[in-house]
Design an enzyme around this catalytic site. Structure first.
Site, PDB file in Angstrom:
ATOM      1  N   HIS A   1      -0.966  -2.566   6.562  1.00 29.49           N
ATOM      2  CA  HIS A   1      -0.132  -2.406   5.371  1.00 29.49           C
ATOM      3  C   HIS A   1      -0.461  -3.428   4.283  1.00 29.49           C
ATOM      4  O   HIS A   1      -0.023  -3.281   3.134  1.00 29.49           O
ATOM      5  CB  HIS A   1       1.348  -2.524   5.749  1.00 29.49           C
ATOM      6  CG  HIS A   1       2.181  -1.394   5.221  1.00 29.49           C
ATOM      7  ND1 HIS A   1       2.065  -0.915   3.934  1.00 29.49           N
ATOM      8  CD2 HIS A   1       3.136  -0.631   5.817  1.00 29.49           C
ATOM      9  CE1 HIS A   1       2.933   0.075   3.761  1.00 29.49           C
ATOM     10  NE2 HIS A   1       3.584   0.277   4.888  1.00 29.49           N
ATOM     11  N   ARG A   2      -1.219  -4.460   4.607  1.00 29.19           N
ATOM     12  CA  ARG A   2      -1.639  -5.416   3.590  1.00 29.19           C
ATOM     13  C   ARG A   2      -2.714  -4.831   2.690  1.00 29.19           C
ATOM     14  O   ARG A   2      -2.965  -5.346   1.597  1.00 29.19           O
ATOM     15  CB  ARG A   2      -2.172  -6.697   4.251  1.00 29.19           C
ATOM     16  CG  ARG A   2      -1.131  -7.478   5.040  1.00 29.19           C
ATOM     17  CD  ARG A   2      -1.767  -8.598   5.825  1.00 29.19           C
ATOM     18  NE  ARG A   2      -2.728  -8.114   6.826  1.00 29.19           N
ATOM     19  CZ  ARG A   2      -3.358  -8.902   7.695  1.00 29.19           C
ATOM     20  NH1 ARG A   2      -3.112 -10.215   7.693  1.00 29.19           N
ATOM     21  NH2 ARG A   2      -4.208  -8.394   8.565  1.00 29.19           N
TER      22      ARG A   2
END
Length: 424
Positions: free
Chosen positions: A399-400
């Site tokens: 998700h980064r």
């Protein structure tokens, strides 16, 4: 000692493939290294003349420890760096892949052979001197292979363990001195029948499991995973695969994994944020798609070597390389680049009947593709109900780097590619 994977902290040399005074070039194989996962061939990073060994055989050292000294071409070779110009006499036999524990018991090598330096010429029944490593001699004794009939590919024609395995693959399997496997009772292949220094399959599997568990715990603790999945329409892929396999021998036939892995690699190339690494400076996309493939080992455990530049391979080429990669992974003979280069990994449990698998990302990668069982399923389209070949695909992503939108684009691209499999 090179790093042969993101989670590797130490390793040990179990076989030298070069000798003091040998000239080596960048890319030449110089040693066989045992990690917690497997045995791997290590290549030289530069040209030079071998000066001396800096670590003992079977000595465990941290990554980054110098293991071999090289002199510049034309420079005088130093007389044995660290007092180790010749291979030390090993205290015990170096470990071999787990499968060797399943071999029938063989006569122990002579005491003088067990303490001889690597690749020292050994006399043969015909009087010819054969250069071979201790590991090669030990394996040849187990398999009943005559070293005089083996072609060495090492420096100055020395015979390595890999040369013996190749010879065994094409040699008669019932030498006069070997005991047929069928005649060996279970007790004969118990740990007592295996050299003491050969780690049992259970021991290596436990070590591999611990290493893998540590890496996955790190992944789940530091990478914010998100998951998306979809059902792939594989009807056209199935029809094309059947068409291509009609005139092929069984050994050359394509399997669904060849198409699925090729599509997974191309989709990773086409969708930003799925192919590359997370570093201290953020996401670093890769110019190449080296597709890691999860392989279950016979002795237990899991490794994920890479199909290098998988997006540029044809389906047939990928199928051939996949067979070779799996065979070498299970034999414990993977190259450093295959273990350390994966930019995205795919895992499939479809052949075990699993409908869907949600994988854990292998750091420092940022995505993993899960492929489920390929089977006929009911399919509704345009108000009509039919039966189509299908499979569930999942994506675990970081998700980064991306979010659900990026993940859905990846799976949509995967489906587009499999609807036109002739273009893969």
């Amino acid at each position: 000692m090179p790093s042969l994977g993101a989670d590797m902290e130490h390793g040990k040399v179990v076989e030298w493939l070069v000798h003091p005074g040998d000239t080596v070039h960048q890319g030449d194989l110089i040693a066989v290294v045992d990690t917690d996962k497997t045995l791997m061939d290590v290549e030289s990073f530069e040209d030079g003349v071998v000066g001396g060994y800096l670590v003992d055989l079977s000595e465990t050292v941290p990554v980054g420890t110098p293991i071999l000294s090289l002199a510049e071409p034309g420079e005088e070779v130093p007389p044995g760096d660290g007092g180790r110009a010749a291979p030390p006499a090993p205290q015990a036999a170096p470990p071999v892949p787990p499968e060797s524990a399943l071999l029938p018991a063989a006569p122990a090598p002579p005491a003088e052979a067990a303490g001889a330096p690597a690749a020292v010429p050994r006399p043969t029944p015909g009087g010819r001197r054969v250069r071979s490593s201790p590991l090669a001699r030990r394996l040849a004794a187990q398999l009943g292979i005559d070293l005089a009939a083996v072609t060495g590919t090492g420096q100055q024609g020395s015979i390595s363990e890999a040369d013996v395995r190749r010879a065994a693959a094409g040699a008669p399997q019932e030498p006069a001195t070997a005991v047929p496997p069928a005649a060996v009772p279970p007790a004969a292949v118990a740990p007592a029948a295996v050299p003491a220094a050969v780690a049992p399959a259970a021991g290596r599997a436990a070590s591999l499991r611990a290493s893998l568990g540590s890496l996955m715990a790190k992944s789940k603790g530091t990478i914010p995973h998100y998951y998306v999945s979809t059902t792939l329409d594989l009807s056209r892929m199935g029809a094309l695969m059947q068409e291509r396999n009609v005139a092929r021998p069984v050994s050359d036939r394509l399997v669904p994994a060849a198409f699925l892995l090729k599509a997974a690699a191309v989709a990773a190339r086409d969708v930003p944020g799925m192919n590359g690494f997370w570093t201290d400076d953020g996401f670093a996309p890769s110019e190449h798609v080296h597709l890691g493939v999860a392989v279950a080992l016979r002795g237990g455990g899991l490794v994920a070597p890479a199909l290098l530049d998988a997006d540029g391979l044809s389906v047939d080429e990928l199928m051939q390389r996949l067979r070779d990669l799996v065979a070498r992974a299970r034999a414990g003979r993977l190259a450093r680049t295959e273990m350390a280069s994966a930019t995205i990994t795919a895992t499939s449990l479809g052949d075990l009947g699993v409908e869907a698998v949600f994988g854990v990302i292998v750091p420092p990668q940022v995505a993993m593709v899960g492929l489920g069982r390929v089977a006929e399923r009911p399919w509704a389209e345009n108000g009509m109900l039919g039966v189509r070949m299908a499979a569930t695909a999942t994506l675990s992503a970081d998700h980064r780097v991306t979010d659900g939108l990026g993940g859905s684009r990846y799976l949509n691209r995967l489906q587009e590619l499999l609807l036109t499999p002739e273009d893969l």
